[in-house]
Each structure stands twice: as C-alpha cells, then as structure tokens.
Design an enzyme around this catalytic site. Structure first.
Site, short mmCIF file in Angstrom:
data_model
loop_
_atom_site.label_atom_id
_atom_site.label_comp_id
_atom_site.label_asym_id
_atom_site.label_seq_id
_atom_site.Cartn_x
_atom_site.Cartn_y
_atom_site.Cartn_z
N LYS A 58 -1.58 -1.33 -3.85
CA LYS A 58 -2.67 -0.49 -4.10
C LYS A 58 -1.75 0.97 -4.30
O LYS A 58 -1.12 1.26 -3.22
CB LYS A 58 -3.47 -0.30 -2.72
CG LYS A 58 -4.58 0.82 -2.59
CD LYS A 58 -5.17 0.88 -1.08
CE LYS A 58 -6.06 2.14 -0.98
NZ LYS A 58 -6.74 2.09 0.17
N TYR B 127 0.81 -1.13 0.05
CA TYR B 127 0.23 0.07 -0.01
C TYR B 127 0.80 1.00 -0.08
O TYR B 127 1.42 1.56 1.02
CB TYR B 127 -0.91 -0.05 1.31
CG TYR B 127 -1.97 1.12 1.38
CD1 TYR B 127 -2.22 1.94 0.34
CD2 TYR B 127 -2.61 1.25 2.81
CE1 TYR B 127 -3.04 2.88 0.60
CE2 TYR B 127 -3.47 2.11 2.60
CZ TYR B 127 -3.89 3.10 1.82
OH TYR B 127 -4.85 4.14 1.78
#
Length: 297
Positions: free
Chosen positions: A167, A139
């Site tokens: 992400k 992330y």
C-alpha cells in the site's frame, strides 16, 4: 500467490464504530462490513489507520478480526492490520490473525523508533517468515511513520513468497513506477490515497486501499473498471466528479472526516477515541456541502 489482484481492486480501510460510551459497537461493525462488500468493496482492512488501531486493545482487534471475517463470509478478502513498531508484537498479532482465518495482514512501516532500511527489511522479513501461509501487504506511509521505505527495500522484500503487495501512500509517482518495474509480475501495488488512484494505476498500481469507498465504493469500482477496459475518458470523468470528496475526506486527520461523513448519512458510527477529536463545525459544514453536491445526503 499467483494472482496479482489477490486482494481485489477496491479495498476499504474500515472505520471502527463506537457506542456513545466509547466502546466498540460490534453489532454495527457486522452491518457495516456486510454493506461494504455489497457496495463495491472487494475486501476490507480491519484495524488499520482508519480503524483507529492505535487506540484499540489487541483483544478488541482480535474480536474485530473475527466479526468482520464472519460478516464478509467469503464475499471478499479480510486483511488484518497487525503492524507494530515492535517486531515481536507484530508477529504475535499476525499469528492470531492467521489462526482466525483472515486472508492477509497489513504491515505498516515501524513508527517512532525510525529503523534504517536494513532494519525495515529484517522487520518485515521476520514477520513474513513467522506466518508463511498468510499473505502480507506492506504499508508505506511516510507522513505518519516519519520515514519513507525506499523502492530498493520494497523490491527486496517483494522476493519473499508471502509478501504479495504494498500500500503506497508516499504520494510519489516516481517511486511507484520504480517499484512496478523491478518487482515480480504478481506483486501488487495499491494506492494509499483515493485522489491518487487513477494516476498510480497508470504507473502500475492495481487498485486502492480506500477511505471514500465507505460512501462511493461502486463509483470507485466503476472508475477502475473503466480504465481497465480502455475507457480512460470515463475513468477521468468519474475521478473528477469524486475528487472534491476524496480531498474533503482529508480536510482533517483521517479518520475524523470519514466518521463525520458516515454519521451524516445515518450510519451512527460514533465519535473517536482521544487523542483524536471530532471534526470542527466549520469543516463539517464544508464536507456536508460536498456530500450534498454528490447527492450522498
């Protein structure tokens, strides 16, 4: 992992509902998770940024992992937000998520202590090796962590067997293109911003970790499927229709607006734990107007 879209196309970063006393509303958690996987979501991130993980205890998080996994009941993937700026703490939480049978973990770039790129590499590698059977989604969100994880670091980490996705919330299309061009075919890139889903998919992303999917999950799924089936005009049409909502849900720090929006549609997810606070009346009025135009309220 052999499937590029192992986690699906539309993954909802789920809010954590609270009671009026500020306790986790576990009964509503179960209902909301069930609703999401029947309204366009292929998976759920539980206890991520949108879930207010910084103000949840680990015991609350473990209970949330278990309840959401049970509620989803195999109808989608459940990804545990077990990231931390302490590697040992992240390992402990990730191992617990694995024991509870979750489908993956979301590992945020360590915040505040600002490690160099080699430190980021060692951090994520150590977590992945400690839980080799649990897929990892990296992330990258520089706006919150204070630093960008470079494409070179992500590319290096993508060679690790159970690091299967990232992400990308840097908002950098060039970075996304570089990651896509230099990672294995089965490494998945997800947009970390609803309003960038369509542009990032043209750069190789497979879908989105979404906030707006609490409200318009089926529409977002429709946008993605239109693009995948070659109907770019339809995908653009849906994106432009939803764009005011995508932006409106970030009129203040996430998850302040999405909680206000869910309360407006009757979900009664409650307030936020300090230091987050309620949406101002002026901003809520503007958000409500956008929602009215989309017939959400």
């Amino acid at each position: 992992m052999s499937e590029t879209t192992y986690f699906g196309r539309v993954i909802t970063a789920m809010v954590t509902p609270f009671t009026v006393e500020g306790q986790v509303n576990y009964a509503l958690v179960e209902k909301l998770a069930d609703y999401l996987v029947t309204h366009g979501s292929d998976g759920i991130v539980v206890c991520g940024t949108t879930g207010e993980s910084p103000t949840l205890s680990w015991q609350e998080e473990y209970e949330l992992f278990s309840i959401v996994k049970k509620a989803v009941n195999g109808r989608g993937k459940v990804i545990a937000g077990t990231g931390s700026n302490s590697t040992s703490e992240a390992i402990e939480a990730t191992q617990q998520a694995a024991k509870l049978g979750l489908d993956g973990s979301l590992q945020v770039v360590p915040y505040y202590n600002k490690p160099p790129q080699e430190g980021l590499y060692e951090h994520f590698l150590t977590i992945a090796k400690a839980c080799p059977d649990l897929p990892v989604m990296l992330y990258n969100i520089p706006g919150r962590t204070g630093q960008n994880m470079t494409p070179e670091t992500i590319i290096k980490l993508a060679a690790v067997d159970n690091i299967v996705a990232v992400k990308e919330a840097s908002g950098n299309l060039e970075q996304t293109c570089k990651i896509y061009c230099h990672t294995p075919e089965n490494f998945a890139i997800y947009s970390g911003d609803d309003f960038l889903t369509l542009p990032l998919m043209t750069c190789g992303a497979v879908g989105v970790v979404s906030v707006a999917s609490h409200l318009v999950g089926e529409e977002i799924q429709g946008m993605i499927q239109a693009l995948l089936t070659g109907d770019a005009a339809k995908a653009i049409e849906i994106n432009l229709k939803l764009f005011p909502l995508f932006k409106g849900l970030f009129c203040a720090t996430n998850p302040i607006p999405i909680k206000a929006a869910l309360n407006l549609v009757g979900w009664e997810v409650g307030g936020l734990r300090l230091p987050l606070c309620s949406l101002s009346p002026e901003l809520e009025e503007g958000l409500a107007k956008i929602m009215q135009e989309l017939a959400l309220i």
